[in-house]
Design a protein around this motif. Structure first.
Motif, PDB file in Angstrom:
ATOM      1  N   THR A 128       1.079   4.754  -9.566  1.00  0.00           N
ATOM      2  CA  THR A 128       0.620   5.869  -8.688  1.00  0.00           C
ATOM      3  C   THR A 128      -0.329   6.824  -9.341  1.00  0.00           C
ATOM      4  O   THR A 128      -1.128   7.536  -8.962  1.00  0.00           O
ATOM      5  CB  THR A 128       1.461   6.453  -7.801  1.00  0.00           C
ATOM      6  OG1 THR A 128       2.545   7.247  -8.605  1.00  0.00           O
ATOM      7  CG2 THR A 128       2.156   5.690  -6.883  1.00  0.00           C
ATOM      8  N   ARG A 132      -4.025   4.841  -5.906  1.00  0.00           N
ATOM      9  CA  ARG A 132      -3.716   5.591  -4.611  1.00  0.00           C
ATOM     10  C   ARG A 132      -2.491   4.839  -4.365  1.00  0.00           C
ATOM     11  O   ARG A 132      -2.122   3.434  -4.571  1.00  0.00           O
ATOM     12  CB  ARG A 132      -4.677   5.759  -3.755  1.00  0.00           C
ATOM     13  CG  ARG A 132      -5.738   6.736  -4.167  1.00  0.00           C
ATOM     14  CD  ARG A 132      -6.892   6.629  -3.014  1.00  0.00           C
ATOM     15  NE  ARG A 132      -7.507   5.256  -2.927  1.00  0.00           N
ATOM     16  CZ  ARG A 132      -8.379   5.030  -1.900  1.00  0.00           C
ATOM     17  NH1 ARG A 132      -8.762   5.915  -1.080  1.00  0.00           N
ATOM     18  NH2 ARG A 132      -8.846   3.954  -1.929  1.00  0.00           N
ATOM     19  N   ARG A 133      -1.367   5.419  -3.695  1.00  0.00           N
ATOM     20  CA  ARG A 133      -0.207   4.822  -3.099  1.00  0.00           C
ATOM     21  C   ARG A 133      -0.756   3.546  -1.909  1.00  0.00           C
ATOM     22  O   ARG A 133      -0.233   2.635  -2.010  1.00  0.00           O
ATOM     23  CB  ARG A 133       0.441   5.925  -2.387  1.00  0.00           C
ATOM     24  CG  ARG A 133       1.069   6.956  -3.348  1.00  0.00           C
ATOM     25  CD  ARG A 133       2.413   7.629  -2.953  1.00  0.00           C
ATOM     26  NE  ARG A 133       2.523   8.785  -3.360  1.00  0.00           N
ATOM     27  CZ  ARG A 133       3.703   9.519  -3.619  1.00  0.00           C
ATOM     28  NH1 ARG A 133       4.339   9.284  -2.674  1.00  0.00           N
ATOM     29  NH2 ARG A 133       4.006  10.494  -4.521  1.00  0.00           N
ATOM     30  N   SER A 134      -1.748   3.938  -1.315  1.00  0.00           N
ATOM     31  CA  SER A 134      -2.201   2.931  -0.346  1.00  0.00           C
ATOM     32  C   SER A 134      -2.725   1.734  -0.990  1.00  0.00           C
ATOM     33  O   SER A 134      -2.266   0.530  -0.492  1.00  0.00           O
ATOM     34  CB  SER A 134      -3.348   3.296   0.652  1.00  0.00           C
ATOM     35  OG  SER A 134      -4.322   4.030  -0.418  1.00  0.00           O
ATOM     36  N   SER A 135      -3.414   1.716  -2.347  1.00  0.00           N
ATOM     37  CA  SER A 135      -3.675   0.774  -3.059  1.00  0.00           C
ATOM     38  C   SER A 135      -2.554  -0.112  -3.697  1.00  0.00           C
ATOM     39  O   SER A 135      -2.619  -1.327  -3.666  1.00  0.00           O
ATOM     40  CB  SER A 135      -4.831   1.255  -4.218  1.00  0.00           C
ATOM     41  OG  SER A 135      -5.995   1.749  -3.561  1.00  0.00           O
ATOM     42  N   ARG A 283       4.163   7.377   1.168  1.00  0.00           N
ATOM     43  CA  ARG A 283       3.406   8.606   1.048  1.00  0.00           C
ATOM     44  C   ARG A 283       4.202   9.861   1.092  1.00  0.00           C
ATOM     45  O   ARG A 283       3.999  10.623   0.352  1.00  0.00           O
ATOM     46  CB  ARG A 283       2.387   8.621   2.422  1.00  0.00           C
ATOM     47  CG  ARG A 283       1.393   9.884   2.092  1.00  0.00           C
ATOM     48  CD  ARG A 283       0.429  10.100   3.091  1.00  0.00           C
ATOM     49  NE  ARG A 283      -0.599  11.203   3.050  1.00  0.00           N
ATOM     50  CZ  ARG A 283      -1.422  11.492   3.834  1.00  0.00           C
ATOM     51  NH1 ARG A 283      -1.834  10.705   5.027  1.00  0.00           N
ATOM     52  NH2 ARG A 283      -2.340  12.445   3.692  1.00  0.00           N
TER      53      ARG A 283
END
Length: 287
Positions: A128, A132-135, A283
Motif C-alpha cells: 500500500t 492504493r488499497r483499491s488497486s 480501507r
C-alpha cells in the motif's frame, strides 16, 4: 502491475498445479462415474431388456425419450434450452451441474488467503506504500480470476474431448460452440464467488478463519436458495432465493440473450457488492 505480479507468484509457487490437480481429480471422478452409468443405460437400451422383444427402432426411441427426460430435468423443462442443448451429450450437462455445485468451495480453497495472508504478517503495508488499497484488492481479485479462467478452460476442454470420444455423433462444430458457451457460463458464475472469497479474506487477519467464514457463507447462501425453492409461492420466505447467487445459474446456458443477460447482471451485481464490501473493510483496516 499488481495483477501480473500476483499471477506470476501464484504460478511460480506451484499453487496453480495443485489447484489444477484437485479440480481435475474431482472432475475426472464425476465424469467417469456419470459416463459409466450413461454408457450402461445406453447399452441396455440398445440391446433390449433380457427376455424382451424390443427391436432397434424401439430401443432408439426409448433412448431418445430418456435423453429428453434427463435434459428436461436438468433444464427445468425449458423448451428453448432443451432445443439448444439437444446435441450436447448428457454426461457433459450432468458434470456441468455437479461442478457448479462444488465450484464455490473450490474457489474458497483457491483464494482464501489472498488478502488475509498479507494482512496477518503485515506485509500488506509494503504494497500500500506503492499502490492504493483499491488497486491492491483489484489486482489480487483479477489474478485469482485469471488463474480460475485458465483452470476452468483446461478442465472443460478435457470434458468435451472425453464426451467426443464416447459420442461419435458429437460434431466438432457443435463441440467448439458449446465448449465456449459452457466455459463462459462457468466463468460468469465463478466471478461472484471469487469476489466473495476476496471479501471473506479481507475480514480477518487469520487465513484459516477467513476460510471457515467463507464456507459458512456458502452454506447460508445454499440454505437460502433451498428454502426459497422449497416453500410455496405464497410464502414470504420464497424471496430468500433471490439473495443467493446460485439461484441465477439456471439461465447461464439459455439461448435467449435476455435470459442470459439477466443472470449475468445478477452475478455482476453480487461481485460488485462483495468487492465494495472488501474494499470498505480494507480501507478501514489498520495495516
Amino acid at each position: 502491475m499488481i495483477w501480473a505480479a500476483e499471477l506470476r507468484r501464484a504460478v511460480r509457487s506451484g499453487r496453480a498445479i495443485v489447484l489444477l490437480g484437485l479440480y481435475s481429480m474431482f472432475s475426472a471422478l464425476v465424469l467417469l462415474v456419470v459416463g459409466f452409468v450413461t454408457r450402461e443405460l445406453q447399452s441396455q437400451l440398445n440391446a433390449g431388456l433380457p427376455g424382451s422383444t424390443m427391436d432397434p427402432d424401439m430401443a432408439a426411441q426409448a433412448a431418445d425419450q430418456m435423453h429428453r427426460g434427463v435434459l428436461g430435468f436438468l433444464t427445468s423443462n425449458d423448451s428453448a434450452m432443451m432445443e439448444a442443448l439437444a446435441h450436447v451429450p448428457i454426461v457433459v450437462l450432468i458434470v456441468y451441474k455437479i461442478t457448479l455445485f462444488f465450484l464455490p468451495a473450490y474457489i474458497a480453497l483457491m483464494g482464501f488467503d489472498q488478502v488475509s495472508g498479507e494482512v496477518g504478517p503485515r506485509s500488506m503495508r509494503y504494497l500500500t506504500v506503492r499502490a492504493r488499497r483499491s488497486s491492491v484488492l483489484l489486482g489480487k481479485f483479477l489474478s485469482q480470476a485469471t488463474l480460475l479462467v485458465g483452470l476452468v478452460l483446461i478442465i472443460d476442454l478435457a470434458i468435451f474431448i472425453y464426451a467426443r470420444i464416447l459420442n461419435a455423433d458429437f460434431a466438432f462444430g457443435v463441440l467448439v460452440l458449446n465448449l465456449l458457451k459452457f466455459w463462459s457460463a462457468t466463468i460468469v458464475f465463478s466471478l461472484a464467488y471469487v469476489a466473495l472469497t476476496s471479501f471473506c479474506s479481507s475480514l480477518f487477519r487469520n487465513p484459516a478463519v477467513s476460510l471457515v467464514f467463507n464456507f459458512i457463507l456458502l452454506f447460508v447462501f445454499w440454505l437460502m436458495d433451498s428454502v426459497g425453492q422449497a416453500v410455496s409461492e405464497q410464502n414470504v420466505l420464497r424471496f430468500l432465493r433471490y439473495l443467493s447467487p446460485s439461484h441465477y445459474s439456471g439461465n447461464l446456458l439459455h439461448p435467449k440473450l435476455a435470459e442470459f443477460a439477466t443472470s449475468g447482471a445478477a452475478y455482476a451485481a453480487f461481485a460488485a457488492v462483495f468487492l465494495f464490501g472488501a474494499y470498505g473493510v480494507l480501507r478501514a483496516r489498520d495495516l
